[in-house]
Each structure stands twice: as C-alpha cells, then as structure tokens.
Design a protein around this motif. Sequence first.
Motif, short mmCIF file in Angstrom:
data_model
loop_
_atom_site.label_atom_id
_atom_site.label_comp_id
_atom_site.label_asym_id
_atom_site.label_seq_id
_atom_site.Cartn_x
_atom_site.Cartn_y
_atom_site.Cartn_z
N HIS A 123 -14.74 46.15 -106.32
CA HIS A 123 -15.99 45.68 -105.74
C HIS A 123 -16.95 45.14 -106.81
CE1 HIS A 123 -15.06 48.49 -102.17
NE2 HIS A 123 -14.64 47.26 -101.92
N ALA A 124 -16.97 45.79 -107.96
CA ALA A 124 -17.85 45.33 -109.05
C ALA A 124 -17.41 43.94 -109.55
CB ALA A 124 -17.87 46.33 -110.19
N ALA A 125 -16.12 43.68 -109.53
CA ALA A 125 -15.63 42.35 -109.94
C ALA A 125 -16.06 41.29 -108.93
CB ALA A 125 -14.12 42.36 -110.10
N LEU A 126 -16.06 41.67 -107.63
CA LEU A 126 -16.47 40.73 -106.59
C LEU A 126 -17.98 40.53 -106.56
CD1 LEU A 126 -14.30 41.94 -103.56
CD2 LEU A 126 -14.12 39.73 -104.73
N ARG A 127 -18.73 41.64 -106.71
CA ARG A 127 -20.19 41.60 -106.56
C ARG A 127 -20.87 42.42 -107.67
NH1 ARG A 127 -22.68 39.72 -101.80
NH2 ARG A 127 -24.47 39.88 -103.18
N PRO A 128 -20.86 41.90 -108.90
CA PRO A 128 -21.52 42.64 -109.98
C PRO A 128 -23.03 42.76 -109.79
CG PRO A 128 -20.84 40.46 -110.72
CD PRO A 128 -20.27 40.65 -109.36
N ASP A 129 -23.58 41.96 -108.89
CA ASP A 129 -25.01 42.07 -108.58
C ASP A 129 -25.31 43.30 -107.71
OD1 ASP A 129 -23.55 40.72 -106.50
OD2 ASP A 129 -25.45 40.07 -105.62
N LEU A 130 -24.28 43.88 -107.09
CA LEU A 130 -24.47 45.04 -106.22
C LEU A 130 -23.83 46.31 -106.74
CD1 LEU A 130 -23.84 43.40 -102.71
CD2 LEU A 130 -26.03 43.85 -103.84
N PHE A 131 -22.65 46.21 -107.34
CA PHE A 131 -21.89 47.38 -107.77
C PHE A 131 -21.97 47.56 -109.27
CE2 PHE A 131 -20.07 46.17 -103.72
CZ PHE A 131 -20.01 47.39 -103.06
N LEU B 154 -28.84 36.08 -97.72
CA LEU B 154 -29.46 35.08 -98.56
C LEU B 154 -30.03 35.82 -99.74
CD1 LEU B 154 -30.61 32.23 -99.15
CD2 LEU B 154 -32.61 32.89 -97.81
N ILE B 155 -29.52 35.57 -100.93
CA ILE B 155 -30.03 36.22 -102.12
C ILE B 155 -31.25 35.44 -102.59
CG2 ILE B 155 -29.54 36.86 -104.52
CD1 ILE B 155 -26.59 37.17 -103.65
N LEU B 156 -32.35 36.12 -102.71
CA LEU B 156 -33.60 35.48 -103.10
C LEU B 156 -33.73 35.46 -104.61
CD1 LEU B 156 -35.85 37.28 -100.48
CD2 LEU B 156 -34.79 35.03 -100.31
N GLU B 157 -34.22 34.37 -105.11
CA GLU B 157 -34.44 34.25 -106.55
C GLU B 157 -35.55 35.23 -106.94
OE1 GLU B 157 -33.37 31.45 -108.72
OE2 GLU B 157 -32.08 30.50 -107.25
N GLN B 158 -35.32 35.99 -107.98
CA GLN B 158 -36.31 36.97 -108.45
C GLN B 158 -37.06 36.43 -109.65
OE1 GLN B 158 -36.97 39.89 -106.75
NE2 GLN B 158 -35.53 39.07 -105.27
#
Length: 158
Positions: A25-33, A154-158
């Motif tokens: 999961h971290a490889a797929l979504r490092p922004d979450l995991f 939708l990922i919002l720009e921070q």
Amino acid sequence: MNIRRAEKRDTEAVLDLLHQVLEVHAALRPDLFISGTTKYAAEELHAIFADDGRPVYVATDDDDRVLGYAFCVLEEPNGSVNMTQHRTLYIDDICVDEAARGHHVATRLFEHVKAEAMRLGCYNITLNVWAGNEAAEAFYTNMGMAPRKTMLELILEQ
C-alpha cells in the motif's frame, strides 16, 4: 493447508504479514501509508483475535506456520429506512506471505471466508481495493466479486 481462527501464538507471523501488505500500500500511496509501520500492534491483535465480531482466519502449512491471513468484520444491519437490511462480512485485509504466493493460499482463504459468511447468515461479502492494485482487483474479480460502488477523491494542493 489448514485454515483456522487466528490465535495469540500467531501474532509474530501476522505482524510480519501486516508489514508486507503495508509496504504494498505504501508503494501505491506513499501520501497515505507510512512505510515501516503496521496497521495494528501485538496487543491490538490479541483483542481482535478474541473478538467474534472481527474474525481473523489464518492459512497454515502442515507445520502450523502461517502462510496468510484474512481479517474480517461482521457488519450488522444499520437500521436504515431507505435501504434493505442485510448482515455483511467485510474483508478488511487479505495477505499471503511473499514466499507462499502462487500456491492458491488466497483462494483457499477467500473460499473459507465465503463459507463462514454463509454459515453466519450474511447476504454478501464486501471489501475495498486500492486503485492501482491490479493484482488484487483481478484476484477478487476471479473470485466472482464485482464493483458495488466507486470512491473518488480530489487531492487538494497544500
């Protein structure tokens, strides 16, 4: 291969598998995991293993070594007035040890979960697959599952 409810003695093996699936999961979504972590600690696993509403099944070899697991949650009808009420078995997580892949462990686990869901009087089995995990999606489709709904973001720009 044997499939049984997870027990306290399985903790170390299950923690290793939790790490393996987290890395996928971290490889797929490092922004979450967060790589290097696991979803549960040992103490949490002991409580989950004892909870009949959250059964965890392990597949073991002839020497009782854990080859894979299926974390499940029994979901009861929620009292909604606009939807039919059904008992559901939600598969929270399935993982097969990297060394045991290709030996139908996941298929046996899934079929066991399906039999348990039927025994428990469930209407259906549900689960989520992360976008980009094509192998998991193909496996579940092959097991007869079909999309129920799609969650978009939708990922919002921070």
